[in-house]
Scaffold this active site. Structure first.
Site, PDB file in Angstrom:
ATOM      1  N   ASP A  86     -27.868  31.541 -12.484  1.00 10.12           N
ATOM      2  CA  ASP A  86     -27.470  32.430 -11.391  1.00 10.12           C
ATOM      3  C   ASP A  86     -28.013  33.837 -11.654  1.00 10.12           C
ATOM      4  OD1 ASP A  86     -25.973  30.370 -10.315  1.00 10.12           O
ATOM      5  OD2 ASP A  86     -24.135  30.970 -11.364  1.00 10.12           O
ATOM      6  N   ASP A  89     -21.458  41.443 -14.099  1.00 12.98           N
ATOM      7  CA  ASP A  89     -21.366  40.215 -14.905  1.00 12.98           C
ATOM      8  C   ASP A  89     -21.529  40.574 -16.381  1.00 12.98           C
ATOM      9  OD1 ASP A  89     -21.104  37.958 -13.107  1.00 12.98           O
ATOM     10  OD2 ASP A  89     -23.177  38.268 -12.481  1.00 12.98           O
ATOM     11  N   GLU A 143     -19.591  31.766 -19.089  1.00 16.15           N
ATOM     12  CA  GLU A 143     -20.613  31.486 -18.078  1.00 16.15           C
ATOM     13  C   GLU A 143     -21.855  32.321 -18.326  1.00 16.15           C
ATOM     14  OE1 GLU A 143     -19.769  32.428 -13.980  1.00 16.15           O
ATOM     15  OE2 GLU A 143     -21.592  31.430 -13.324  1.00 16.15           O
ATOM     16  N   GLU A 144     -21.674  33.488 -18.895  1.00 18.67           N
ATOM     17  CA  GLU A 144     -22.801  34.411 -19.062  1.00 18.67           C
ATOM     18  C   GLU A 144     -23.560  34.220 -20.372  1.00 18.67           C
ATOM     19  OE1 GLU A 144     -23.698  36.048 -16.495  1.00 18.67           O
ATOM     20  OE2 GLU A 144     -21.897  35.478 -15.374  1.00 18.67           O
ATOM     21  N   ASP A 172     -14.957  32.437 -17.555  1.00 21.47           N
ATOM     22  CA  ASP A 172     -15.894  32.972 -16.575  1.00 21.47           C
ATOM     23  C   ASP A 172     -15.444  34.424 -16.405  1.00 21.47           C
ATOM     24  OD1 ASP A 172     -17.424  33.799 -14.515  1.00 21.47           O
ATOM     25  OD2 ASP A 172     -16.935  32.171 -13.146  1.00 21.47           O
ATOM     26  N   LEU A 191     -16.578  36.995 -14.835  1.00 23.29           N
ATOM     27  CA  LEU A 191     -16.603  37.570 -13.484  1.00 23.29           C
ATOM     28  C   LEU A 191     -16.909  36.459 -12.488  1.00 23.29           C
ATOM     29  CD1 LEU A 191     -16.367  40.199 -11.835  1.00 23.29           C
ATOM     30  CD2 LEU A 191     -18.845  40.346 -11.918  1.00 23.29           C
ATOM     31  N   ASP A 192     -15.853  35.945 -11.890  1.00 22.18           N
ATOM     32  CA  ASP A 192     -16.007  34.873 -10.915  1.00 22.18           C
ATOM     33  C   ASP A 192     -16.218  35.474  -9.527  1.00 22.18           C
ATOM     34  OD1 ASP A 192     -15.526  32.204  -9.617  1.00 22.18           O
ATOM     35  OD2 ASP A 192     -13.815  33.313  -8.841  1.00 22.18           O
ATOM     36  N   GLU A 202     -14.183  26.937 -15.610  1.00 28.40           N
ATOM     37  CA  GLU A 202     -13.672  27.133 -14.242  1.00 28.40           C
ATOM     38  C   GLU A 202     -12.659  26.028 -13.896  1.00 28.40           C
ATOM     39  OE1 GLU A 202     -17.123  29.527 -11.834  1.00 28.40           O
ATOM     40  OE2 GLU A 202     -17.516  27.395 -12.082  1.00 28.40           O
TER      41      GLU A 202
HETATM   42  P1  AFP Z   1     -19.783  32.944 -10.105  1.00 27.68           P
HETATM   43  O1  AFP Z   1     -19.866  34.226  -9.406  1.00 27.68           O
HETATM   44  O2  AFP Z   1     -18.989  33.032 -11.362  1.00 27.68           O
HETATM   45  O3  AFP Z   1     -21.117  32.309 -10.316  1.00 27.68           O
HETATM   46  O4  AFP Z   1     -18.901  31.921  -9.202  1.00 27.68           O
HETATM   47  C1  AFP Z   1     -19.170  31.674  -7.883  1.00 27.68           C
HETATM   48  C2  AFP Z   1     -18.658  30.291  -7.611  1.00 27.68           C
HETATM   49  O5  AFP Z   1     -18.860  29.459  -8.711  1.00 27.68           O
HETATM   50  C3  AFP Z   1     -17.184  30.238  -7.150  1.00 27.68           C
HETATM   51  O6  AFP Z   1     -16.443  31.363  -7.450  1.00 27.68           O
HETATM   52  C4  AFP Z   1     -17.251  30.053  -5.650  1.00 27.68           C
HETATM   53  O7  AFP Z   1     -16.192  29.334  -5.112  1.00 27.68           O
HETATM   54  C5  AFP Z   1     -18.543  29.343  -5.484  1.00 27.68           C
HETATM   55  O8  AFP Z   1     -19.382  29.710  -6.562  1.00 27.68           O
HETATM   56  C6  AFP Z   1     -19.202  29.742  -4.228  1.00 27.68           C
HETATM   57  O9  AFP Z   1     -20.376  29.021  -4.071  1.00 27.68           O
HETATM   58  P2  AFP Z   1     -21.185  29.016  -2.681  1.00 27.68           P
HETATM   59  O10 AFP Z   1     -21.743  30.378  -2.526  1.00 27.68           O
HETATM   60  O11 AFP Z   1     -22.227  27.962  -2.879  1.00 27.68           O
HETATM   61  O12 AFP Z   1     -20.215  28.672  -1.609  1.00 27.68           O
END
Ligand code: AFP
Length: 338
Positions: free
Chosen positions: A64, A70, A93-94, A114, A116-117, A278
């Site tokens: 990502d 992050d 995650e990082e 994680d 920063l989710d 997660e």
């Molecule tokens: P990160 O920001 O930690 O990568 O998490 C984002 C995530 O994993 C979760 O928080 C969301 O529900 C999901 O991705 C959203 O994904 P989409 O953008 O594909 O819907």
């Protein structure tokens, strides 16, 4: 007059007196979570003013795009838990690999996080989160091995999340129910605002990135068709709520009931979410609140991770909603009584 508020520190003290397993080390970890959450909340509040928004131009361990926040969040969580002397290793995650900590004491725990989710929400002032899960190690040295991190969620001893939204909340479980604290920023204290959180058996909303609906297995397309049908008697259609941050979406569902799901699709053959930091920690919280969490019909807490960044499909929320979703995945559809 409302009763004098219970601070996180008083709660930890009282829980420690009631339950031997919370006394001592777990209390220290929960207190450090509180401090870390305040530090991260402060940075998020002022990020737009101090040039902390936007990308760093790198991809993280799971491919990502990495945001400045992050990086900051990861460093803060790693530093904060290294400083406790209780954590021997951190899976984040990082971080591509498990980070081993030079522990001062016995390093009795490993942390999966994680930091920063929902980082796509940083630049739009949307909800964000931090997810954490701790396993107790069997050994008492500083050399944690990968198998001490790659464990099923059923072995977690402490897990939860921080939600950064209109207010900052810390929600945790140590296996005796789920407790939520809201940060009173003026006095700098987390105060007990949600004692013994319970997820309703059934809800009225679903949360998923429905942009992918045509890419989902037929059973899930049928489920979406079912919950969006009009049938007042069984509470349909469900409302659709999705913020793009797992913590915020799951938090709503824990409080109001319903279901969050992220299935496999052609871009995410094994689902998008990560089991270790997660799905498993949030699964522990959901179960402790009376809800459930499954992955293609299997209990998330029973899944053994194959790698730190193991991905899996997730359905989480009200027990009856998750059970109904799993019936559709299995091709059974709704029971006649529904
Ligand atoms: P990160 O920001 O930690 O990568 O998490 C984002 C995530 O994993 C979760 O928080 C969301 O529900 C999901 O991705 C959203 O994904 P989409 O953008 O594909 O819907």
């Amino acid at each position: 007059m409302s009763p004098f508020p219970v601070t996180l520190s008083r709660h930890i003290l009282e829980e420690g007196q009631r339950r031997a397993d919370i006394a001592g080390e777990l209390s220290t970890l929960i207190a450090q979570l509180g401090f870390t959450a305040k530090t991260l909340a402060r940075e998020m509040r002022r990020a737009a003013l101090i040039g902390e928004l936007g990308l760093v131009g790198e991809k993280n361990a799971t491919g990502d795009a990495q945001k400045k926040l992050d990086v900051y969040s990861n460093e803060t969580v790693v530093d904060a838990f290294s400083a406790t002397g209780l954590v021997a290793a951190i899976a984040s995650e990082e971080l591509e690999e498990i980070q081993h900590i030079k522990c001062k004491g016995e390093g009795r725990y490993v942390l999966c996080t994680d930091p920063l989710d929902g980082s796509s929400n940083t630049d739009i002032n949307g909800a964000l989160g931090t997810i954490f899960g701790f396993y107790r190690r069997k050994k008492r040295d500083c050399d944690a091995t990968p198998d001490e991190v790659l464990r099923p969620g059923s072995e977690l001893v402490l897990a939860g999340y921080v939600l950064y939204s209109t207010s900052t909340m810390l929600v945790y479980t140590a296996g005796h129910g789920v407790h939520g604290f809201t940060l009173d920023a003026d006095i700098g204290e987390f105060l007990l605002s949600h004692r013994d959180m319970r997820c309703p058996k059934r809800g009225k909303s679903f949360s998923a990135n429905v942009g992918h609906v045509r890419d989902w297995p037929q059973g899930i397309q049928d489920y979406v068709g079912y919950v969006t049908q009009i049938d007042k008697a069984s509470g349909r259609p469900y409302s659709h709520r999705y913020s793009g941050a797992l913590v915020g979406d799951v938090h709503r569902i824990l409080l109001e009931g319903g279901i969050y799901f992220y299935p496999q699709d052609s871009g995410h053959k094994d689902g998008k979410l990560r089991l270790v930091y997660e799905c498993a920690p949030l699964g522990f919280v959901a179960e402790q609140a009376g809800g459930s969490a499954t992955s293609n019909g299997e209990r998330v807490m029973d899944l053994a991770p194959k790698a730190v960044h193991h991905r899996c499909p997730l359905a989480i929320g009200s027990a009856e909603d998750v059970a109904l979703f799993d019936r559709f995945i299995a091709g059974k559809g709704a029971p006649p009584s529904d």
